[in-house]
Scaffold this motif. Structure first.
Motif, PDB file in Angstrom:
ATOM      1  N   ARG A 279       0.831  -1.205   0.000  1.00 11.48           N
ATOM      2  CA  ARG A 279       0.000   0.000   0.000  1.00 11.48           C
ATOM      3  C   ARG A 279       0.867   1.259   0.000  1.00 11.48           C
ATOM      4  O   ARG A 279       0.602   2.220  -0.732  1.00 11.48           O
ATOM      5  CB  ARG A 279      -0.916   0.015   1.225  1.00 11.48           C
ATOM      6  CG  ARG A 279      -1.742   1.293   1.332  1.00 11.48           C
ATOM      7  CD  ARG A 279      -2.598   1.329   2.593  1.00 11.48           C
ATOM      8  NE  ARG A 279      -3.404   2.538   2.611  1.00 11.48           N
ATOM      9  CZ  ARG A 279      -3.000   3.708   3.120  1.00 11.48           C
ATOM     10  NH1 ARG A 279      -1.789   3.810   3.660  1.00 11.48           N
ATOM     11  NH2 ARG A 279      -3.786   4.766   3.082  1.00 11.48           N
ATOM     12  N   MET A 280       1.916   1.249   0.803  1.00 10.49           N
ATOM     13  CA  MET A 280       2.775   2.424   0.909  1.00 10.49           C
ATOM     14  C   MET A 280       3.492   2.725  -0.407  1.00 10.49           C
ATOM     15  O   MET A 280       3.753   3.881  -0.735  1.00 10.49           O
ATOM     16  CB  MET A 280       3.795   2.231   2.035  1.00 10.49           C
ATOM     17  CG  MET A 280       3.194   2.339   3.420  1.00 10.49           C
ATOM     18  SD  MET A 280       2.622   4.023   3.766  1.00 10.49           S
ATOM     19  CE  MET A 280       1.575   3.736   5.201  1.00 10.49           C
ATOM     20  N   ASN A 281       3.808   1.695  -1.167  1.00 12.93           N
ATOM     21  CA  ASN A 281       4.440   1.904  -2.470  1.00 12.93           C
ATOM     22  C   ASN A 281       3.530   2.728  -3.381  1.00 12.93           C
ATOM     23  O   ASN A 281       3.966   3.705  -4.006  1.00 12.93           O
ATOM     24  CB  ASN A 281       4.761   0.545  -3.099  1.00 12.93           C
ATOM     25  CG  ASN A 281       5.295   0.646  -4.517  1.00 12.93           C
ATOM     26  OD1 ASN A 281       4.532   0.790  -5.465  1.00 12.93           O
ATOM     27  ND2 ASN A 281       6.607   0.555  -4.665  1.00 12.93           N
ATOM     28  N   HIS A 282       2.263   2.354  -3.448  1.00  9.77           N
ATOM     29  CA  HIS A 282       1.329   3.090  -4.306  1.00  9.77           C
ATOM     30  C   HIS A 282       0.995   4.462  -3.722  1.00  9.77           C
ATOM     31  O   HIS A 282       0.745   5.416  -4.467  1.00  9.77           O
ATOM     32  CB  HIS A 282       0.062   2.265  -4.524  1.00  9.77           C
ATOM     33  CG  HIS A 282       0.303   1.038  -5.349  1.00  9.77           C
ATOM     34  ND1 HIS A 282       0.588   1.094  -6.696  1.00  9.77           N
ATOM     35  CD2 HIS A 282       0.335  -0.283  -5.013  1.00  9.77           C
ATOM     36  CE1 HIS A 282       0.774  -0.133  -7.158  1.00  9.77           C
ATOM     37  NE2 HIS A 282       0.633  -0.983  -6.155  1.00  9.77           N
ATOM     38  N   HIS A 283       1.013   4.568  -2.416  1.00  4.07           N
ATOM     39  CA  HIS A 283       0.755   5.860  -1.773  1.00  4.07           C
ATOM     40  C   HIS A 283       1.907   6.831  -2.043  1.00  4.07           C
ATOM     41  O   HIS A 283       1.688   8.017  -2.319  1.00  4.07           O
ATOM     42  CB  HIS A 283       0.578   5.633  -0.271  1.00  4.07           C
ATOM     43  CG  HIS A 283      -0.032   6.786   0.460  1.00  4.07           C
ATOM     44  ND1 HIS A 283      -0.866   7.709  -0.132  1.00  4.07           N
ATOM     45  CD2 HIS A 283       0.081   7.176   1.768  1.00  4.07           C
ATOM     46  CE1 HIS A 283      -1.249   8.617   0.767  1.00  4.07           C
ATOM     47  NE2 HIS A 283      -0.684   8.319   1.918  1.00  4.07           N
ATOM     48  N   LEU A 284       3.125   6.325  -2.014  1.00  7.89           N
ATOM     49  CA  LEU A 284       4.306   7.162  -2.241  1.00  7.89           C
ATOM     50  C   LEU A 284       4.241   7.861  -3.587  1.00  7.89           C
ATOM     51  O   LEU A 284       4.521   9.063  -3.685  1.00  7.89           O
ATOM     52  CB  LEU A 284       5.571   6.301  -2.167  1.00  7.89           C
ATOM     53  CG  LEU A 284       6.891   6.998  -2.521  1.00  7.89           C
ATOM     54  CD1 LEU A 284       7.233   8.067  -1.498  1.00  7.89           C
ATOM     55  CD2 LEU A 284       8.023   5.970  -2.627  1.00  7.89           C
ATOM     56  N   VAL A 285       3.863   7.131  -4.628  1.00  7.53           N
ATOM     57  CA  VAL A 285       3.934   7.675  -5.987  1.00  7.53           C
ATOM     58  C   VAL A 285       2.676   8.431  -6.389  1.00  7.53           C
ATOM     59  O   VAL A 285       2.560   8.878  -7.526  1.00  7.53           O
ATOM     60  CB  VAL A 285       4.221   6.560  -7.018  1.00  7.53           C
ATOM     61  CG1 VAL A 285       5.531   5.891  -6.706  1.00  7.53           C
ATOM     62  CG2 VAL A 285       3.101   5.531  -7.054  1.00  7.53           C
TER      63      VAL A 285
END
Length: 338
Positions: free
Chosen positions: A199-205
């Motif tokens: 989830r954090m990967n997609h939130h980061l970008v």
């Protein structure tokens, strides 16, 4: 001192090498389009995909080289087993799938973008069709060819004004994995150690860098080894189009908020993200930044901090030699012929 034209040529040659994966046809197209292209030293490799190309003999106007290549590589070589009803949408579907990591991730996107269709393609079917047409696979990226994925990511950002399609796809996945994290679901593939990290990967970008820095700062004490693995998984991600302030943010030139731990983690996140995207120069400067930030964290007063000193040496050595901090099949392809 090297002439400016020489530096520009070297920068373009490096971008062509990474984006082409050494495939002769792609090298020829990119090199022809970029012959008169001006590329600043700190540019993203994907910038060269906008270079105009006119095909000899067809009388058609110039088109961005990425558009030409996607037509030639995908639409002119459709998988034999691709059902007829999906042929017109093949490029659009792959464009959205450029942000997927595994089949679960891809299926979320496919269900959304094929809503209302009677006969829908599944991620497994798409993966099989890509393999059947000779595209490589990667355990961390659904589109397993680095150069093809960069072209599709570039196209996705330009589909709608302001990168709206890019943000919509990442928000869809962020919310999907947010629900999975709340339900305690295990990760669905090998790309991530947890649903939270995915989830954090997609939130980061997609605009959530501050939230990601908060999360990383809160989860570091007491678990540096696991934390480093999570940081690499989160930050192995493309950067959206538009102005890129990651280098300035990594160097502390952009004011960050919070205590020293949080500010340092914010800088480190952006330095690692810069390294892991693989489409911007890093080298000695970024290597020094990584080392300085990790050493700074290693002397802070939290449990396990000292373990980060060894990581500082490992990561800075890799960055100095333009090597990935987190390896995958895609990074092994760079510079190789398919």
């Amino acid at each position: 001192m090297e002439p400016e034209g020489g530096a520009n040529r070297r920068r373009i040659d490096a971008a062509v090498a990474r984006l082409s994966g050494g495939r002769p046809h792609t090298v020829i197209r990119l090199a022809a389009a970029a012959a008169a292209f001006r590329m600043p030293p700190d540019a993203n490799d994907r910038d060269v995909l906008e270079a105009p190309l006119r095909l000899a003999g067809d009388g058609a106007p110039e088109r961005p080289v990425a558009e030409v290549l996607l037509q030639e590589l995908l639409m002119d070589q459709l998988p034999v087993k691709l059902p007829t009803e999906h042929r017109d949408e093949w490029l659009d579907l792959l464009t959205h799938l450029s942000v997927a990591h595994d089949e679960e991730c891809a299926d979320v996107l496919l269900r959304h973008h094929q809503a209302g269709h009677v006969n829908r393609l599944t991620a497994h079917q798409v993966a099989t069709l890509l393999t059947d047409t000779g595209w490589p696979s990667c355990g961390r990226h659904f589109i397993g060819d680095f150069g093809l994925r960069q072209m599709l990511v570039h196209r996705l950002y330009g589909l709608r004004p302001g990168g709206a399609a890019w943000y919509a796809d990442h928000h869809l996945l962020r919310d999907h994995y947010g629900r999975g994290a709340a339900d305690g679901e295990p990760p669905g593939g090998e790309a991530f150690g947890s649903v939270v990290t995915h989830r954090m990967n997609h939130h980061l970008v997609s605009g959530g860098a501050d939230d990601v820095a908060d999360h990383l700062a809160a989860t570091l004490p007491g678990r540096p080894r696991e934390w480093c693995a999570e940081l690499l998984e989160i930050a192995q991600a493309p950067y959206p189009g538009g102005a890129d302030a990651r280098r300035e943010r990594a160097q502390g030139l952009v004011v960050a908020t919070g205590p020293a731990l949080r500010r340092t983690v914010d800088q480190l996140l952006h330095a690692v993200w810069l390294c892991e995207e693989r489409t911007r120069p890093t080298g000695q400067e970024t290597a020094r930044t990584l080392a300085q930030l990790l050493v700074l964290l290693s002397i802070m007063e939290f449990e396990g901090a000292g373990q980060l000193g060894k990581v500082a040496t490992q990561w800075s050595d890799l960055a100095a030699n333009e090597q990935p901090l987190l390896r995958c099949a895609c990074t092994e392809q760079l510079g190789r012929r398919r």
